[in-house]
Scaffold this motif. Structure first.
Motif, PDB file in Angstrom:
ATOM      1  N   LYS A 195      41.085 -19.459  39.262  1.00 48.25           N
ATOM      2  CA  LYS A 195      40.538 -19.446  40.617  1.00 48.25           C
ATOM      3  C   LYS A 195      39.756 -18.150  40.822  1.00 48.25           C
ATOM      4  O   LYS A 195      40.224 -17.077  40.431  1.00 48.25           O
ATOM      5  CB  LYS A 195      41.681 -19.539  41.633  1.00 48.25           C
ATOM      6  CG  LYS A 195      41.209 -19.592  43.057  1.00 48.25           C
ATOM      7  CD  LYS A 195      42.384 -19.758  44.003  1.00 48.25           C
ATOM      8  CE  LYS A 195      41.888 -19.812  45.442  1.00 48.25           C
ATOM      9  NZ  LYS A 195      42.988 -20.023  46.379  1.00 48.25           N
ATOM     10  N   PRO A 196      38.567 -18.205  41.428  1.00 47.60           N
ATOM     11  CA  PRO A 196      37.790 -16.984  41.673  1.00 47.60           C
ATOM     12  C   PRO A 196      38.539 -16.033  42.619  1.00 47.60           C
ATOM     13  O   PRO A 196      39.320 -16.477  43.464  1.00 47.60           O
ATOM     14  CB  PRO A 196      36.508 -17.485  42.323  1.00 47.60           C
ATOM     15  CG  PRO A 196      36.436 -18.927  41.999  1.00 47.60           C
ATOM     16  CD  PRO A 196      37.846 -19.403  41.845  1.00 47.60           C
ATOM     17  N   ASN A 197      38.255 -14.742  42.467  1.00 43.70           N
ATOM     18  CA  ASN A 197      38.880 -13.737  43.329  1.00 43.70           C
ATOM     19  C   ASN A 197      38.273 -13.666  44.715  1.00 43.70           C
ATOM     20  O   ASN A 197      38.887 -13.129  45.632  1.00 43.70           O
ATOM     21  CB  ASN A 197      38.779 -12.355  42.679  1.00 43.70           C
ATOM     22  CG  ASN A 197      39.650 -12.254  41.444  1.00 43.70           C
ATOM     23  OD1 ASN A 197      40.647 -12.946  41.335  1.00 43.70           O
ATOM     24  ND2 ASN A 197      39.261 -11.389  40.525  1.00 43.70           N
ATOM     25  N   GLY A 198      37.059 -14.155  44.874  1.00 45.85           N
ATOM     26  CA  GLY A 198      36.369 -14.089  46.159  1.00 45.85           C
ATOM     27  C   GLY A 198      35.244 -15.088  46.212  1.00 45.85           C
ATOM     28  O   GLY A 198      35.083 -15.912  45.313  1.00 45.85           O
ATOM     29  N   PRO A 199      34.440 -15.010  47.271  1.00 43.64           N
ATOM     30  CA  PRO A 199      33.321 -15.958  47.387  1.00 43.64           C
ATOM     31  C   PRO A 199      32.245 -15.684  46.341  1.00 43.64           C
ATOM     32  O   PRO A 199      32.120 -14.570  45.842  1.00 43.64           O
ATOM     33  CB  PRO A 199      32.786 -15.708  48.796  1.00 43.64           C
ATOM     34  CG  PRO A 199      33.216 -14.321  49.133  1.00 43.64           C
ATOM     35  CD  PRO A 199      34.501 -14.082  48.400  1.00 43.64           C
ATOM     36  N   ASP A 200      31.494 -16.736  45.996  1.00 45.18           N
ATOM     37  CA  ASP A 200      30.395 -16.586  45.042  1.00 45.18           C
ATOM     38  C   ASP A 200      29.262 -15.783  45.673  1.00 45.18           C
ATOM     39  O   ASP A 200      28.915 -15.991  46.841  1.00 45.18           O
ATOM     40  CB  ASP A 200      29.850 -17.954  44.625  1.00 45.18           C
ATOM     41  CG  ASP A 200      30.772 -18.688  43.670  1.00 45.18           C
ATOM     42  OD1 ASP A 200      31.579 -18.023  42.992  1.00 45.18           O
ATOM     43  OD2 ASP A 200      30.678 -19.925  43.611  1.00 45.18           O
ATOM     44  N   GLN A 201      28.688 -14.884  44.903  1.00 45.60           N
ATOM     45  CA  GLN A 201      27.524 -14.136  45.362  1.00 45.60           C
ATOM     46  C   GLN A 201      26.299 -14.851  44.793  1.00 45.60           C
ATOM     47  O   GLN A 201      25.843 -14.583  43.679  1.00 45.60           O
ATOM     48  CB  GLN A 201      27.592 -12.683  44.917  1.00 45.60           C
ATOM     49  CG  GLN A 201      26.651 -11.817  45.705  1.00 45.60           C
ATOM     50  CD  GLN A 201      26.995 -10.346  45.581  1.00 45.60           C
ATOM     51  OE1 GLN A 201      27.559  -9.915  44.592  1.00 45.60           O
ATOM     52  NE2 GLN A 201      26.623  -9.579  46.577  1.00 45.60           N
ATOM     53  N   ILE A 202      25.784 -15.797  45.562  1.00 46.10           N
ATOM     54  CA  ILE A 202      24.690 -16.676  45.146  1.00 46.10           C
ATOM     55  C   ILE A 202      23.369 -15.904  45.157  1.00 46.10           C
ATOM     56  O   ILE A 202      23.122 -15.090  46.041  1.00 46.10           O
ATOM     57  CB  ILE A 202      24.609 -17.891  46.081  1.00 46.10           C
ATOM     58  CG1 ILE A 202      25.945 -18.638  46.094  1.00 46.10           C
ATOM     59  CG2 ILE A 202      23.475 -18.825  45.675  1.00 46.10           C
ATOM     60  CD1 ILE A 202      26.069 -19.647  47.212  1.00 46.10           C
ATOM     61  N   THR A 203      22.523 -16.184  44.173  1.00 42.92           N
ATOM     62  CA  THR A 203      21.175 -15.629  44.129  1.00 42.92           C
ATOM     63  C   THR A 203      20.199 -16.718  44.555  1.00 42.92           C
ATOM     64  O   THR A 203      20.274 -17.847  44.070  1.00 42.92           O
ATOM     65  CB  THR A 203      20.824 -15.134  42.714  1.00 42.92           C
ATOM     66  OG1 THR A 203      21.756 -14.115  42.348  1.00 42.92           O
ATOM     67  CG2 THR A 203      19.415 -14.590  42.640  1.00 42.92           C
ATOM     68  N   PHE A 204      19.319 -16.384  45.465  1.00 40.35           N
ATOM     69  CA  PHE A 204      18.265 -17.303  45.904  1.00 40.35           C
ATOM     70  C   PHE A 204      16.958 -16.842  45.276  1.00 40.35           C
ATOM     71  O   PHE A 204      16.537 -15.708  45.463  1.00 40.35           O
ATOM     72  CB  PHE A 204      18.131 -17.307  47.426  1.00 40.35           C
ATOM     73  CG  PHE A 204      19.394 -17.657  48.149  1.00 40.35           C
ATOM     74  CD1 PHE A 204      20.074 -18.827  47.877  1.00 40.35           C
ATOM     75  CD2 PHE A 204      19.909 -16.806  49.113  1.00 40.35           C
ATOM     76  CE1 PHE A 204      21.240 -19.148  48.548  1.00 40.35           C
ATOM     77  CE2 PHE A 204      21.074 -17.118  49.795  1.00 40.35           C
ATOM     78  CZ  PHE A 204      21.746 -18.290  49.512  1.00 40.35           C
ATOM     79  N   LYS A 205      16.329 -17.738  44.504  1.00 42.66           N
ATOM     80  CA  LYS A 205      15.056 -17.430  43.864  1.00 42.66           C
ATOM     81  C   LYS A 205      13.951 -18.131  44.637  1.00 42.66           C
ATOM     82  O   LYS A 205      13.897 -19.363  44.667  1.00 42.66           O
ATOM     83  CB  LYS A 205      15.072 -17.874  42.402  1.00 42.66           C
ATOM     84  CG  LYS A 205      16.069 -17.091  41.574  1.00 42.66           C
ATOM     85  CD  LYS A 205      15.976 -17.471  40.117  1.00 42.66           C
ATOM     86  CE  LYS A 205      16.872 -16.555  39.306  1.00 42.66           C
ATOM     87  NZ  LYS A 205      16.615 -16.674  37.883  1.00 42.66           N
TER      88      LYS A 205
END
Length: 114
Positions: free
Chosen positions: A33-43
């Motif tokens: 399970k991830p430790n936190g929210p995803d840091q999404i990149t917007f291109k």
């Protein structure tokens, strides 16, 4: 906070690898399970853009006010209004010959701020 106000572009969402995946025998995988929210990149891709001066010799300094550390609002087509910052330094491509300020394709990257 300012809002990014350049609506004519395409956007691609790039999710990070946020879980550790372990391969077991027999084709079975386990994912943490991830430790936190995803840091999404917007291109963002702008097929064409025109560069204008606010007045003769006065260049718009909005990027310089934010650079890579100052967050701002981005109206995402699917996620709504989100808080982002620039993920990479700004690169202004060369102009189109005889294009009256038109630039070649411009690409930007933003990082979602949780």
């Amino acid at each position: 906070m300012q809002t990014f106000d350049f609506p004519f572009h395409l956007v691609e969402d790039q999710y990070p690898q946020s879980s550790t995946v372990i391969q077991f025998g027999g084709g079975y995988q386990f994912a943490t399970k991830p430790n936190g929210p995803d840091q999404i990149t917007f291109k963002l891709t702008f097929k064409a853009m025109w560069f204008y001066e606010r007045s003769p010799g006065v260049v718009d300094r909005d990027y310089e006010a934010h650079r890579l550390y100052e967050p701002f609002y981005y109206p995402h087509a699917r996620r709504g209004l989100v808080v982002v910052r620039f993920a990479k330094p700004l690169q202004i491509p060369k102009g189109v010959e005889g294009g009256n300020g038109q630039l070649e394709q411009v690409n930007l990257e933003f990082t979602l701020q949780p």
